[in-house]
Design an enzyme around this catalytic site. Sequence first.
Site, short mmCIF file in Angstrom:
data_model
loop_
_atom_site.label_atom_id
_atom_site.label_comp_id
_atom_site.label_asym_id
_atom_site.label_seq_id
_atom_site.Cartn_x
_atom_site.Cartn_y
_atom_site.Cartn_z
N SER A 9 24.95 44.54 55.76
CA SER A 9 23.85 44.91 56.74
C SER A 9 24.00 46.12 57.35
CB SER A 9 23.08 43.85 57.45
OG SER A 9 24.17 43.42 58.54
N LYS B 219 18.68 40.45 65.59
CA LYS B 219 19.09 41.68 65.63
C LYS B 219 18.32 42.53 66.49
CE LYS B 219 21.66 41.62 61.29
NZ LYS B 219 21.96 42.26 60.00
#
Length: 806
Positions: free
Chosen positions: A660, A703
Amino acid sequence: MRSDLRLAAKTLDRRIDPGSLPFETTADLLEAPGVLGQARAMEAVRFGVSMEQRGYNLFVMGPSGIGKRSLVLRLLEERAAGLPVPRDWAYVFAFENERRPKALSFPPGTAQAFAEDMDHFVEDLRVGIPAIFDSDEYRARAQDIEQSFHERREQAFAELRERAQKDGIALLQTPTGFAFAPLKNGEVLDPETFTKLPDEEKEKIQSKVSSLQDDLTKVIREIPKWRREAQAKLRELNRSLVRSTVSNLLDELKAKYAAMPTICSHLESVEKDALKNAESFRLPKEAESLPPGMLPPGVGSDAVESFLRRYRVNVVVNQSDANGCPVVFEENPTFSNLFGTVEHIAQMGALVTDFSLIRPGSLHKANGGYLAIDALRLLSHPFSWEGLKRALRGRQIRIEPLAEALGILSTVSLEPEPIPLDLKVILLGERTLYYLLHELDPEFSELFKVVVDFEEEVDRSEAIVVPYAQFLAEEARKSKLLPLDRGAVARVLEEGSRIAADAKKLSLRGRAMSDLLQEADFWARDASAKTISEAHVEKAIAEAEARSGRIRERLREEVLRGTLLVDSDGESVGQVNGLAVLEAGGVRIGHPNRITARVRFGSGKLVDIEREAKLGGPIHSKGVLILSGFLAGRYVPEEPLSLAATLVFEQSYGMVEGDSASCAELCALLSALAAVPIRQSLAITGSINQRGQVQAIGGVNEKVEAFFEVCRARTLSGNQGVIVPAANVDHLVLRRELLEKVEQGLFHLYAVRTVEEAIELLTGLPAGERGPDGRYPEESINGRVERKLLEFARRARALSAGEART
């Protein structure tokens, strides 16, 4: 900065208008909810339980907390209620081989009645037969037999004594036996006088004594025979008396169970054994004169009871209270709990057992119905899995104590006759466990042919709102919670999407939703409210996060103190804010990480410092290697890649896994090559492919919120934000406080599809496209990168040419 990539607040708003819900509180929703989103699983269960062929047992798979156990058990119980009740089973004494107890099958509900009948039979024997032996009639007849024996013996000795006297010999009985002695004038000669007799007379007397001695020997040898004949007569007397009692009692039972041949056969064996062992019903002579309390161990009534136990019945399966076939969930699938065991008792320093100490297992209890087992627990107990497969293959339940099978226990034990097995086994476990068993155990796919795959989410639509609210209402009623008002239901629906991490889905994790309702109920009662409101749900969510927020707060604190270096404003070349997610104790914790890149002229090697330090997982390493493919395919395609670059997660001291951060790493690398600074007010997440397309990642909500918390703690400037993959927009279900700041323009979210869009947001410069001449614009990011790589390639070519000349 490209405003067309910015996500509007209304795009991110996942709230449901409470006014659109057609009820005031969940107390108005009386209709029971249907099964949400599990049509495939339900159909698989119906097929599996209806399929009668061998091997069609079920494996129910899905994550824990999804409610698969309760739903499957409910479906099984609904089906079981309409099926016939299976037969009873009992173990009885095996007269032909007492170490192998016999299994008897009964129509449902009759085994216990038969056991009670046999208990009454035993009680009647215990009372009736000793009473017969204690009667005057029996004693008189037994005394006659004994007297007859004594008379016969005495007569034999009397005849021998009379014959000896005629020959002048006396038959004397001494403490050591019988002896002969000569007579004279009716008196026994003493040894001294006998020695003075003439030799001829002594020889004559000795000849007579020798002849009489032979006759005495014959009489003595006959006495045991006469004793056996007397004992045989006594046994026959005992049998005749016992036969009348036993036959009368058993004739009633035979008539009652005439329709059951196996039961009648057992009763015949009982009758034969009782007659064969008639002596066992009477007390030994040494015990007849003692009071019961003075009897030694193993003598008297205890011995009689020990003998009579063989006529009792050990019911292992009793269906007298059953309605339909059984549904059993085995909580602790040990070997003994599944297959039963044979218990032992201590007796005079030894462990002994008999058929009455056979204990059933869950296979016995579920026989003829359904047995559900947690697959992980089953596999965690030694030999349980292998034993279950053996039972399903052989279609019989064989009781074999595990300690004896392993040779741990050395004592007298039993080998109970196996019982035929006919049931469906339902294993419940995680998907990973199913795939491992399917891959590693060849027998698994033969025995568990039906997979029941539970969904974790259901599509969020207007049609699902009321059924989902009914599901919440049912949960509240089951747990005796306060009803939820419309605002609370709307908030729980929103949280359902957050748990599913998808704005277009609702979570079906019943345990998580139940926990949320119970905690909201606590706060509602704490505030003396009559219903659960939106504020109570919000407080329950906030308090749950606070309880598990120590690691999250500690990481943020270290960032704010400057211990962990993360900038939220300014610019820097080759440096970007990446985003990561930790998982600890079932809690997902997002946190920002600084990612840096350095480049120089070299051999074309892109060094992943995490991998070189053995701190990078394989997926992360794959993501970094993709960057090399992107650079080689995007820039100076006719020249070799001649750079030396390093990439690293700064201040990471543990394993780094996942791809990611690959988009962030590529942007840092492009910034270093182009010598263009990256705005530190932005953070970025997303994976990249070799074509430069940004791909979806996991944990996007955690996040985004992690970087927002850092920026908010440092004061929101209106320039901060997070760049996410466009493919993740539907997964954004953010906290309302963050959405308010987005709406106020103090924080921003951007959705990108390509690395060009991402680098333009991060640098403020256009990425650039190749023109008709095949070149990128000079001052674009791509133009600067290609110029730098071309410079490296020329240096490499020149260096190669110089080495060739030397």
